[in-house]
Write an enzyme that holds these catalytic residues in place. Structure first.
Site, PDB file in Angstrom:
ATOM      1  N   ASP A 185      19.445  16.357 -14.119  1.00 41.41           N
ATOM      2  CA  ASP A 185      19.002  17.347 -13.143  1.00 41.41           C
ATOM      3  C   ASP A 185      18.709  16.690 -11.795  1.00 41.41           C
ATOM      4  OD1 ASP A 185      18.355  19.845 -12.226  1.00 41.41           O
ATOM      5  OD2 ASP A 185      16.366  19.902 -13.147  1.00 41.41           O
TER       6      ASP A 185
ATOM      7  N   ARG B 182      19.211  18.758  -5.245  1.00 40.28           N
ATOM      8  CA  ARG B 182      18.020  18.387  -4.469  1.00 40.28           C
ATOM      9  C   ARG B 182      18.189  17.021  -3.813  1.00 40.28           C
ATOM     10  NH1 ARG B 182      14.123  20.164  -9.269  1.00 40.28           N
ATOM     11  NH2 ARG B 182      16.176  20.332 -10.218  1.00 40.28           N
ATOM     12  N   TRP B 183      18.867  16.116  -4.510  1.00 35.47           N
ATOM     13  CA  TRP B 183      19.152  14.805  -3.933  1.00 35.47           C
ATOM     14  C   TRP B 183      19.993  14.958  -2.679  1.00 35.47           C
ATOM     15  CZ3 TRP B 183      23.693  12.216  -2.877  1.00 35.47           C
ATOM     16  CH2 TRP B 183      23.613  10.830  -2.663  1.00 35.47           C
TER      17      TRP B 183
ATOM     18  N   ARG C 225      25.760  20.193  -1.619  1.00 34.00           N
ATOM     19  CA  ARG C 225      25.386  19.981  -3.016  1.00 34.00           C
ATOM     20  C   ARG C 225      26.451  19.203  -3.783  1.00 34.00           C
ATOM     21  NH1 ARG C 225      21.507  22.885  -5.558  1.00 34.00           N
ATOM     22  NH2 ARG C 225      22.789  23.045  -7.431  1.00 34.00           N
TER      23      ARG C 225
ATOM     24  N   HIS D 220      26.635  16.019  -6.809  1.00 37.00           N
ATOM     25  CA  HIS D 220      27.384  15.996  -8.074  1.00 37.00           C
ATOM     26  C   HIS D 220      28.323  14.794  -8.129  1.00 37.00           C
ATOM     27  CE1 HIS D 220      25.698  19.788  -9.163  1.00 37.00           C
ATOM     28  NE2 HIS D 220      26.319  20.457  -8.215  1.00 37.00           N
TER      29      HIS D 220
ATOM     30  N   ARG E 291      26.459  30.018 -10.409  1.00 39.33           N
ATOM     31  CA  ARG E 291      26.353  29.293  -9.145  1.00 39.33           C
ATOM     32  C   ARG E 291      27.481  29.696  -8.196  1.00 39.33           C
ATOM     33  NH1 ARG E 291      24.419  23.087 -10.586  1.00 39.33           N
ATOM     34  NH2 ARG E 291      22.519  23.686 -11.725  1.00 39.33           N
TER      35      ARG E 291
ATOM     36  N   LEU F 291      30.071   3.567 -29.248  1.00 38.27           N
ATOM     37  CA  LEU F 291      29.279   4.665 -28.707  1.00 38.27           C
ATOM     38  C   LEU F 291      30.101   5.946 -28.633  1.00 38.27           C
ATOM     39  CD1 LEU F 291      26.710   5.681 -27.006  1.00 38.27           C
ATOM     40  CD2 LEU F 291      28.063   5.051 -25.001  1.00 38.27           C
TER      41      LEU F 291
ATOM     42  N   SER G 293      15.873  24.266 -20.716  1.00 43.98           N
ATOM     43  CA  SER G 293      17.008  24.952 -20.091  1.00 43.98           C
ATOM     44  C   SER G 293      18.135  25.249 -21.077  1.00 43.98           C
ATOM     45  CB  SER G 293      17.535  24.134 -18.906  1.00 43.98           C
ATOM     46  OG  SER G 293      16.545  24.034 -17.907  1.00 43.98           O
TER      47      SER G 293
ATOM     48  N   GLU H 254      11.708  13.025 -29.262  1.00 43.19           N
ATOM     49  CA  GLU H 254      10.731  12.596 -28.270  1.00 43.19           C
ATOM     50  C   GLU H 254      11.244  13.003 -26.882  1.00 43.19           C
ATOM     51  OE1 GLU H 254       7.775  11.186 -28.938  1.00 43.19           O
ATOM     52  OE2 GLU H 254       8.249  11.382 -31.077  1.00 43.19           O
TER      53      GLU H 254
END
Length: 252
Positions: A32, A36-37, A45, A49, A83, A143, A208, A219
């Site tokens: 998230d 805002r960054w 925006r 991304h 959006r 992974l 969300s 956790e």
């Protein structure tokens, strides 16, 4: 396990990551704060991304290096279609660029790509990029880099419940025979195991609609850092926090 990594990074050398304590097997991240960054820097925006995509690459490399088995990233929710069109279009193009540039390295590092979500609703170019990345890395055994793309937790539970009940009925049983294990086996994350640790960036304290079933005993780690600023050290701090918690799963 960590010594080779420590020698490669002096910042990690002085960390408090304990070799004798378990690291989370499965880490999930709600990435998230891209918008805002960008806003803080008077940028569009989509610039956030774009920067966030590079952070995904760095965090993937680090998760793989310390031995995490599964890294699940919340890339696009079923609600994100609301959006602005230009932002959604850009987000649907990101997987094409991301996989084109990163899959060769993922293969070299033995990382397998998985995508969970409602793929049938993705644009054709996004779907092709996703399917190619999954196919190209299918042989990898390290992974698992799992993207939640066009994903919603409530819809997933409903879909899984319907599929599980259909299976029960086809076997001559009833909905009353449904168990937690049966429903889990029909979730999009089946085979990956539930997350041990959830990280959410940018200061928001909510889920969300993300992995609502799977996060029952995870956790949680929240940080004010926006995703494009999320560093290797931030990731390490979340792992350290996890190592210092006691997981009782309802017991004593």
């Amino acid at each position: 396990m960590f010594k080779k990594l420590f020698r490669q990074d002096e910042n990690i050398l002085n960390s408090e990551l304990a070799e004798d304590l378990p690291i989370p097997r499965h880490v999930a991240i709600i990435m998230d704060g891209n918008g805002r960054w960008a806003k803080k820097r008077f940028l569009p925006r989509i610039a956030g991304h774009k920067e966030g995509m590079d952070v995904v690459k760095r965090v993937t490399r680090y998760a793989n290096a310390i031995g995490i088995d599964v890294l699940t990233l919340y890339a696009f929710s079923t609600e994100n279609w609301k959006r602005p069109t230009d932002e959604v279009d850009f987000l649907m193009k990101l997987p094409v660029e991301f996989f084109d540039s990163f899959v060769p390295e993922l293969i070299e590092e033995n990382v397998r790509v998985n995508v969970m979500g409602y793929r049938e609703n993705l644009p054709d170019h996004t779907m092709r990029a996703v399917e190619k990345a999954i196919a190209d890395t299918a042989h990898c055994t390290g992974l698992t880099l799992n993207f939640a793309l066009n994903y919603g937790g409530r819809s997933e539970i409903i879909t899984a419940a319907k599929e599980a009940v259909k299976e029960l009925v086809s076997e001559g049983n009833s909905a009353d025979d449904l168990t937690e294990d049966m429903l889990s086996n029909h979730l999009m994350s089946s085979g990956l195991g539930d997350p041990d640790l959830l990280i959410r960036t940018s200061g928001e304290l909510r889920l969300s609609n993300f992995m609502l079933w799977q996060l029952a005993y995870s956790e949680f780690y929240f940080t004010d850092t926006h995703w494009p600023d999320f560093s290797k050290e931030d990731f390490l701090q979340a792992i350290i926090e996890y190592q210092n918690r006691s997981r009782r799963f309802g017991g004593l």
